[in-house]
Design a protein around this motif. Sequence first.
Motif, PDB file in Angstrom:
ATOM      1  N   MET A   1       0.653  -1.168  -0.197  1.00  0.00           N
ATOM      2  CA  MET A   1      -0.049   0.102  -0.084  1.00  0.00           C
ATOM      3  C   MET A   1       0.840   1.182  -0.016  1.00  0.00           C
ATOM      4  O   MET A   1       1.813   1.194   0.831  1.00  0.00           O
ATOM      5  CB  MET A   1      -0.906   0.148   1.216  1.00  0.00           C
ATOM      6  N   LEU A   2       0.524   2.295  -0.874  1.00  0.00           N
ATOM      7  CA  LEU A   2       1.341   3.463  -1.069  1.00  0.00           C
ATOM      8  C   LEU A   2       0.969   4.577  -0.076  1.00  0.00           C
ATOM      9  O   LEU A   2      -0.295   4.731   0.188  1.00  0.00           O
ATOM     10  CB  LEU A   2       1.275   4.017  -2.329  1.00  0.00           C
ATOM     11  N   LYS A   3       1.743   5.047   0.746  1.00  0.00           N
ATOM     12  CA  LYS A   3       1.292   6.082   1.581  1.00  0.00           C
ATOM     13  C   LYS A   3       2.103   7.365   1.239  1.00  0.00           C
ATOM     14  O   LYS A   3       3.345   7.233   1.028  1.00  0.00           O
ATOM     15  CB  LYS A   3       1.722   5.739   3.025  1.00  0.00           C
ATOM     16  N   ILE A   4       1.499   8.401   1.028  1.00  0.00           N
ATOM     17  CA  ILE A   4       2.007   9.743   0.793  1.00  0.00           C
ATOM     18  C   ILE A   4       1.422  10.488   1.975  1.00  0.00           C
ATOM     19  O   ILE A   4       0.423  10.855   2.207  1.00  0.00           O
ATOM     20  CB  ILE A   4       1.623  10.368  -0.483  1.00  0.00           C
ATOM     21  N   ILE A   5       2.566  11.037   2.442  1.00  0.00           N
ATOM     22  CA  ILE A   5       2.589  12.273   3.679  1.00  0.00           C
ATOM     23  C   ILE A   5       2.582  13.725   3.327  1.00  0.00           C
ATOM     24  O   ILE A   5       3.553  13.990   2.650  1.00  0.00           O
ATOM     25  CB  ILE A   5       3.360  11.826   4.867  1.00  0.00           C
ATOM     26  N   VAL A   6       1.441  14.334   3.336  1.00  0.00           N
ATOM     27  CA  VAL A   6       1.438  15.649   2.720  1.00  0.00           C
ATOM     28  C   VAL A   6       2.050  16.497   3.683  1.00  0.00           C
ATOM     29  O   VAL A   6       1.449  16.613   5.111  1.00  0.00           O
ATOM     30  CB  VAL A   6      -0.056  15.999   2.575  1.00  0.00           C
TER      31      VAL A   6
ATOM     32  N   ARG B   1       3.413  13.337  -6.831  1.00  0.00           N
ATOM     33  CA  ARG B   1       4.230  12.696  -6.035  1.00  0.00           C
ATOM     34  C   ARG B   1       3.777  11.025  -5.929  1.00  0.00           C
ATOM     35  O   ARG B   1       4.382  10.125  -6.044  1.00  0.00           O
ATOM     36  CB  ARG B   1       4.506  12.901  -4.603  1.00  0.00           C
ATOM     37  N   TYR B   2       2.488  11.012  -5.617  1.00  0.00           N
ATOM     38  CA  TYR B   2       1.748   9.643  -5.525  1.00  0.00           C
ATOM     39  C   TYR B   2       1.715   9.023  -6.992  1.00  0.00           C
ATOM     40  O   TYR B   2       2.063   7.720  -7.168  1.00  0.00           O
ATOM     41  CB  TYR B   2       0.334  10.046  -5.233  1.00  0.00           C
ATOM     42  N   LYS B   3       1.516   9.708  -7.886  1.00  0.00           N
ATOM     43  CA  LYS B   3       1.552   9.121  -9.198  1.00  0.00           C
ATOM     44  C   LYS B   3       2.918   8.596  -9.661  1.00  0.00           C
ATOM     45  O   LYS B   3       3.018   7.788 -10.387  1.00  0.00           O
ATOM     46  CB  LYS B   3       1.011  10.067 -10.346  1.00  0.00           C
TER      47      LYS B   3
ATOM     48  N   HIS C   1       3.527   5.362  -7.839  1.00  0.00           N
ATOM     49  CA  HIS C   1       2.776   4.453  -8.484  1.00  0.00           C
ATOM     50  C   HIS C   1       3.337   3.962  -9.613  1.00  0.00           C
ATOM     51  O   HIS C   1       3.455   2.763  -9.901  1.00  0.00           O
ATOM     52  CB  HIS C   1       1.656   4.880  -8.551  1.00  0.00           C
ATOM     53  N   ARG C   2       3.909   4.874 -10.412  1.00  0.00           N
ATOM     54  CA  ARG C   2       4.570   4.212 -11.510  1.00  0.00           C
ATOM     55  C   ARG C   2       5.734   3.616 -11.355  1.00  0.00           C
ATOM     56  O   ARG C   2       6.064   2.569 -12.107  1.00  0.00           O
ATOM     57  CB  ARG C   2       4.628   5.576 -12.626  1.00  0.00           C
ATOM     58  N   ASN C   3       6.516   4.257 -10.620  1.00  0.00           N
ATOM     59  CA  ASN C   3       7.922   3.528 -10.294  1.00  0.00           C
ATOM     60  C   ASN C   3       7.697   2.033  -9.697  1.00  0.00           C
ATOM     61  O   ASN C   3       8.726   1.215  -9.967  1.00  0.00           O
ATOM     62  CB  ASN C   3       8.675   4.457  -9.560  1.00  0.00           C
ATOM     63  N   ILE C   4       6.776   1.710  -9.054  1.00  0.00           N
ATOM     64  CA  ILE C   4       6.783   0.521  -8.431  1.00  0.00           C
ATOM     65  C   ILE C   4       6.020  -0.428  -9.133  1.00  0.00           C
ATOM     66  O   ILE C   4       5.800  -1.735  -8.775  1.00  0.00           O
ATOM     67  CB  ILE C   4       6.392   0.447  -6.755  1.00  0.00           C
TER      68      ILE C   4
ATOM     69  N   GLY D   1       1.848  22.932   4.279  1.00  0.00           N
ATOM     70  CA  GLY D   1       1.841  23.806   3.360  1.00  0.00           C
ATOM     71  C   GLY D   1       1.957  23.392   1.911  1.00  0.00           C
ATOM     72  O   GLY D   1       2.214  24.029   0.911  1.00  0.00           O
ATOM     73  N   GLU D   2       1.987  22.001   1.868  1.00  0.00           N
ATOM     74  CA  GLU D   2       2.387  21.559   0.574  1.00  0.00           C
ATOM     75  C   GLU D   2       0.884  21.491  -0.246  1.00  0.00           C
ATOM     76  O   GLU D   2      -0.208  21.316   0.302  1.00  0.00           O
ATOM     77  CB  GLU D   2       2.933  20.083   0.571  1.00  0.00           C
ATOM     78  N   ASN D   3       0.836  21.828  -1.650  1.00  0.00           N
ATOM     79  CA  ASN D   3      -0.077  21.797  -2.458  1.00  0.00           C
ATOM     80  C   ASN D   3      -0.403  20.590  -2.675  1.00  0.00           C
ATOM     81  O   ASN D   3       0.399  19.442  -2.873  1.00  0.00           O
ATOM     82  CB  ASN D   3       0.264  22.436  -3.793  1.00  0.00           C
ATOM     83  N   ILE D   4      -1.945  20.192  -2.754  1.00  0.00           N
ATOM     84  CA  ILE D   4      -2.399  19.091  -3.015  1.00  0.00           C
ATOM     85  C   ILE D   4      -2.053  18.431  -4.253  1.00  0.00           C
ATOM     86  O   ILE D   4      -1.878  17.267  -4.725  1.00  0.00           O
ATOM     87  CB  ILE D   4      -4.031  19.016  -2.681  1.00  0.00           C
ATOM     88  N   GLU D   5      -1.841  19.283  -5.400  1.00  0.00           N
ATOM     89  CA  GLU D   5      -1.608  18.955  -6.664  1.00  0.00           C
ATOM     90  C   GLU D   5      -0.228  18.256  -6.582  1.00  0.00           C
ATOM     91  O   GLU D   5       0.256  17.254  -7.494  1.00  0.00           O
ATOM     92  CB  GLU D   5      -1.656  20.217  -7.814  1.00  0.00           C
ATOM     93  N   ARG D   6       0.925  18.756  -5.798  1.00  0.00           N
ATOM     94  CA  ARG D   6       1.948  18.328  -5.490  1.00  0.00           C
ATOM     95  C   ARG D   6       2.316  17.000  -5.017  1.00  0.00           C
ATOM     96  O   ARG D   6       2.848  16.128  -5.501  1.00  0.00           O
ATOM     97  CB  ARG D   6       2.950  19.369  -4.753  1.00  0.00           C
ATOM     98  N   ALA D   7       1.406  16.737  -4.221  1.00  0.00           N
ATOM     99  CA  ALA D   7       1.416  15.401  -3.300  1.00  0.00           C
ATOM    100  C   ALA D   7       0.516  14.533  -4.343  1.00  0.00           C
ATOM    101  O   ALA D   7       1.354  13.430  -4.451  1.00  0.00           O
ATOM    102  CB  ALA D   7       0.447  15.562  -2.136  1.00  0.00           C
ATOM    103  N   LEU D   8      -0.408  14.921  -5.136  1.00  0.00           N
ATOM    104  CA  LEU D   8      -0.842  14.036  -6.141  1.00  0.00           C
ATOM    105  C   LEU D   8       0.206  13.527  -7.205  1.00  0.00           C
ATOM    106  O   LEU D   8       0.138  12.249  -7.671  1.00  0.00           O
ATOM    107  CB  LEU D   8      -2.002  14.646  -6.798  1.00  0.00           C
TER     108      LEU D   8
END
Length: 64
Positions: free
Chosen positions: A1-6, A18-20, A23-26, A9-16
């Motif tokens: 399971m992937l976990k992305i810790i926001v 990072r998630y993508k 997701h692609r790398n693994i 002050g981080e933009n949600i677009e930036r976190a998304l």
Amino acid sequence: MLKIIVKDGENIERALKRYKRKHRNIKVMQNLRENQFFTKPSVKRRREIQKAAYIQSLRDQEEI
């Protein structure tokens, strides 16, 4: 399971983004598709050899 810790002050677009990238790398989707059906080890080996031969032919054409 992937976990992305926001981070604070981080933009949600930036976190998304990072998630993508994670997701692609693994290769989550690629592994799911591969494991949908059983493939015999001999077929896997044959596919790898064919892929290597194809890549080698592309490199040989590039040198000419």
